[in-house]
Scaffold this motif. Structure first.
Motif, PDB file in Angstrom:
ATOM      1  N   LEU A 301      73.113  76.302  47.369  1.00  0.00           N
ATOM      2  CA  LEU A 301      73.964  77.430  46.990  1.00  0.00           C
ATOM      3  C   LEU A 301      74.358  78.270  48.205  1.00  0.00           C
ATOM      4  O   LEU A 301      75.511  78.681  48.346  1.00  0.00           O
ATOM      5  CB  LEU A 301      73.244  78.312  45.963  1.00  0.00           C
ATOM      6  N   ASP A 302      73.399  78.517  49.093  1.00  0.00           N
ATOM      7  CA  ASP A 302      73.700  79.306  50.298  1.00  0.00           C
ATOM      8  C   ASP A 302      74.705  78.583  51.188  1.00  0.00           C
ATOM      9  O   ASP A 302      75.601  79.211  51.764  1.00  0.00           O
ATOM     10  CB  ASP A 302      72.412  79.585  51.077  1.00  0.00           C
ATOM     11  N   LEU A 303      74.561  77.271  51.300  1.00  0.00           N
ATOM     12  CA  LEU A 303      75.504  76.502  52.112  1.00  0.00           C
ATOM     13  C   LEU A 303      76.908  76.557  51.521  1.00  0.00           C
ATOM     14  O   LEU A 303      77.898  76.725  52.244  1.00  0.00           O
ATOM     15  CB  LEU A 303      75.039  75.048  52.232  1.00  0.00           C
ATOM     16  N   ILE A 304      76.992  76.425  50.201  1.00  0.00           N
ATOM     17  CA  ILE A 304      78.292  76.488  49.526  1.00  0.00           C
ATOM     18  C   ILE A 304      78.950  77.843  49.764  1.00  0.00           C
ATOM     19  O   ILE A 304      80.145  77.938  50.069  1.00  0.00           O
ATOM     20  CB  ILE A 304      78.125  76.211  48.015  1.00  0.00           C
ATOM     21  N   LYS A 305      78.164  78.910  49.661  1.00  0.00           N
ATOM     22  CA  LYS A 305      78.712  80.260  49.864  1.00  0.00           C
ATOM     23  C   LYS A 305      79.049  80.500  51.332  1.00  0.00           C
ATOM     24  O   LYS A 305      80.097  81.071  51.649  1.00  0.00           O
ATOM     25  CB  LYS A 305      77.700  81.299  49.371  1.00  0.00           C
ATOM     26  N   ASP A 306      78.157  80.086  52.238  1.00  0.00           N
ATOM     27  CA  ASP A 306      78.374  80.332  53.669  1.00  0.00           C
ATOM     28  C   ASP A 306      79.634  79.643  54.186  1.00  0.00           C
ATOM     29  O   ASP A 306      80.309  80.164  55.079  1.00  0.00           O
ATOM     30  CB  ASP A 306      77.157  79.861  54.477  1.00  0.00           C
ATOM     31  N   TYR A 307      79.944  78.470  53.640  1.00  0.00           N
ATOM     32  CA  TYR A 307      81.120  77.734  54.096  1.00  0.00           C
ATOM     33  C   TYR A 307      82.366  78.049  53.275  1.00  0.00           C
ATOM     34  O   TYR A 307      83.399  77.380  53.418  1.00  0.00           O
ATOM     35  CB  TYR A 307      80.839  76.229  54.092  1.00  0.00           C
ATOM     36  N   GLY A 308      82.261  79.045  52.401  1.00  0.00           N
ATOM     37  CA  GLY A 308      83.444  79.543  51.712  1.00  0.00           C
ATOM     38  C   GLY A 308      83.918  78.714  50.537  1.00  0.00           C
ATOM     39  O   GLY A 308      85.074  78.850  50.112  1.00  0.00           O
ATOM     40  N   TYR A 309      83.033  77.888  49.971  1.00  0.00           N
ATOM     41  CA  TYR A 309      83.455  77.041  48.852  1.00  0.00           C
ATOM     42  C   TYR A 309      83.244  77.703  47.488  1.00  0.00           C
ATOM     43  O   TYR A 309      83.600  77.124  46.469  1.00  0.00           O
ATOM     44  CB  TYR A 309      82.722  75.703  48.897  1.00  0.00           C
ATOM     45  N   PHE A 310      82.641  78.888  47.483  1.00  0.00           N
ATOM     46  CA  PHE A 310      82.503  79.631  46.228  1.00  0.00           C
ATOM     47  C   PHE A 310      83.633  80.652  46.176  1.00  0.00           C
ATOM     48  O   PHE A 310      83.509  81.773  46.659  1.00  0.00           O
ATOM     49  CB  PHE A 310      81.131  80.299  46.145  1.00  0.00           C
ATOM     50  N   ASN A 311      84.745  80.238  45.608  1.00  0.00           N
ATOM     51  CA  ASN A 311      85.968  81.041  45.617  1.00  0.00           C
ATOM     52  C   ASN A 311      86.040  81.872  44.340  1.00  0.00           C
ATOM     53  O   ASN A 311      86.247  81.346  43.240  1.00  0.00           O
ATOM     54  CB  ASN A 311      87.188  80.119  45.721  1.00  0.00           C
ATOM     55  N   LEU A 312      85.900  83.180  44.496  1.00  0.00           N
ATOM     56  CA  LEU A 312      85.882  84.071  43.344  1.00  0.00           C
ATOM     57  C   LEU A 312      87.271  84.331  42.760  1.00  0.00           C
ATOM     58  O   LEU A 312      87.402  85.093  41.809  1.00  0.00           O
ATOM     59  CB  LEU A 312      85.222  85.397  43.728  1.00  0.00           C
ATOM     60  N   GLN A 313      88.287  83.697  43.328  1.00  0.00           N
ATOM     61  CA  GLN A 313      89.632  83.801  42.767  1.00  0.00           C
ATOM     62  C   GLN A 313      89.931  82.660  41.789  1.00  0.00           C
ATOM     63  O   GLN A 313      90.973  82.644  41.146  1.00  0.00           O
ATOM     64  CB  GLN A 313      90.680  83.799  43.889  1.00  0.00           C
ATOM     65  N   ILE A 314      89.015  81.713  41.700  1.00  0.00           N
ATOM     66  CA  ILE A 314      89.132  80.605  40.742  1.00  0.00           C
ATOM     67  C   ILE A 314      88.353  80.976  39.481  1.00  0.00           C
ATOM     68  O   ILE A 314      87.284  81.584  39.559  1.00  0.00           O
ATOM     69  CB  ILE A 314      88.579  79.295  41.346  1.00  0.00           C
ATOM     70  N   SER A 315      88.861  80.612  38.329  1.00  0.00           N
ATOM     71  CA  SER A 315      88.185  80.923  37.072  1.00  0.00           C
ATOM     72  C   SER A 315      86.737  80.441  37.087  1.00  0.00           C
ATOM     73  O   SER A 315      86.454  79.310  37.500  1.00  0.00           O
ATOM     74  CB  SER A 315      88.921  80.251  35.902  1.00  0.00           C
ATOM     75  N   PRO A 316      85.800  81.282  36.645  1.00  0.00           N
ATOM     76  CA  PRO A 316      84.401  80.854  36.615  1.00  0.00           C
ATOM     77  C   PRO A 316      84.159  79.645  35.716  1.00  0.00           C
ATOM     78  O   PRO A 316      83.199  78.897  35.926  1.00  0.00           O
ATOM     79  CB  PRO A 316      83.654  82.090  36.088  1.00  0.00           C
ATOM     80  N   PHE A 317      85.032  79.444  34.738  1.00  0.00           N
ATOM     81  CA  PHE A 317      84.847  78.313  33.829  1.00  0.00           C
ATOM     82  C   PHE A 317      85.224  76.982  34.483  1.00  0.00           C
ATOM     83  O   PHE A 317      84.911  75.912  33.956  1.00  0.00           O
ATOM     84  CB  PHE A 317      85.653  78.531  32.545  1.00  0.00           C
TER      85      PHE A 317
END
Length: 352
Positions: A301-317
């Protein structure tokens, strides 16, 4: 003792919810209240909230239904704490050497002080780790709890659970009653531990009804959504004070009781037709990884967030199911490899 297959399904759903709720809350805290993605975030949070409750209820269901002598306590503590302290030290060193976000280490003395503080309160490293010391406390009490439950009639268990739920409601709505200060026994996760045992044993038209379970699930879901929405409406901004750490709130309780009842009444031996045996076998295997996943899932999870792959502009669903899948698959691969190595297999949290 015959395997209770729906317990494995509850574990799997539990770990998915644990990951999902923390991702969902990112949407709630990031976006302005009442925006489209904020609304999607609170629905996603309500759906995934209280996964830890399933772990507690499953533990109570299984452990309070078998003899638990004192000599089993060290073995249970070892299985929980050895992998936990291994990964806690990993996260500690990662922050000391790489992240520099959570701890204040600049000398040998502060290193030891911070290490001590993290051992005393592991939530300094990750908020999810509150669950570990809670389950340790249950294990310490288990021989006594088992004897109490074994010799207590069903009516007295129901009496305890009713008082527990009433106190839960009083605390949630913040009634200032002095007696509440002396009713801590009835507050918190212990009720869920006993509730899991009770729901598994109880045979009534309600606990046999998937429709009743679905009704409770929907009721709990609505309460959780309103627990986000109404305080935000009053405050004019996101207000999470009614979303309580530890899931000691009526919405979480009602929702997970409903889910428990639904799964209890599914015949998983035939639920998926000719594929039932293979699917059940996969779920049982998946469930064996859940504690290990709980401990290490922050790595992917930290790697995904650190590299910017957790995009909060995409629908959570769309976003959250993808990230959950990647995180779980990555965690299982790490644990599977470790489990093959004699020195490291004791730190996976899996039975060997």
């Amino acid at each position: 003792m015959e395997r209770i297959i729906y317990a494995d399904y509850l574990r799997v759903i539990g770990i998915i919810c644990v990951i999902g709720v923390h991702l969902s809350l990112s949407y709630v805290n990031f976006h302005p209240a009442f925006s489209n993605l904020w609304l999607q975030g609170i629905i996603s949070s309500a759906l995934t909230r209280a996964g830890v409750l399933l772990f507690i209820m499953v533990s109570g269901m299984l452990l309070l239904d078998r003899d638990e002598p004192l000599n089993k306590v060290p073995q249970r503590l070892k299985r929980v704490l050895v992998p936990f302290y291994f990964w806690l030290f990993y996260y500690f060193m990662k922050d000391v050497l790489i992240d520099h976000k959570l701890l204040n280490v600049h000398s040998t003395e502060t290193f030891l002080i911070e290490l001590y503080n993290v051992i005393i309160d592991p939530t300094k490293i990750s908020i999810e780790f509150w669950y570990i010391y809670m389950i340790v406390a249950f294990y310490l009490m288990l021989p006594l709890l088992y004897q109490m439950i074994k010799h207590v009639p069903e009516r007295e268990i129901e009496y305890f659970l009713v008082i527990w739920f009433v106190v839960l409601l009083l605390n949630f709505f913040r009634f200032k009653l002095y007696i509440i200060n002396y009713m801590n026994l009835f507050v918190g996760p212990l009720g869920y531990f006993i509730l899991g045992y009770y729901l598994n044993k109880k045979d009534s038209k309600y606990t046999r009804s998937k429709k009743f379970g679905l009704l409770l699930f929907i009721m709990g879901l609505v309460i959780l959504i309103l627990s986000f929405y109404i305080p935000a409406l009053i405050a004019g901004h996101t207000e999470n004070s009614y979303i309580i750490v530890g899931n000691v709130d009526p919405g979480s309780c009602i929702k997970m009781v409903g889910l428990f009842i639904i799964l209890k009444n599914i015949d998983f031996k035939t639920a998926f037709g000719k594929y039932s045996e293979k699917i059940n076998s996969s779920i049982i295997k998946f469930a064996s990884y859940t504690y290990g996943i709980y401990l290490i899932v922050n790595i992917p999870l930290d790697l995904i967030k650190d590299y910017g792959y957790f995009n909060l502009q995409i629908s959570p669903f769309i976003n959250i199911p993808i990230i959950i899948s990647i995180s779980i698959i990555t965690s299982i691969i790490i644990l599977w490899i470790m489990n093959k190595i004699p020195v490291l297999n004791k730190f996976t949290g899996m039975k060997n």
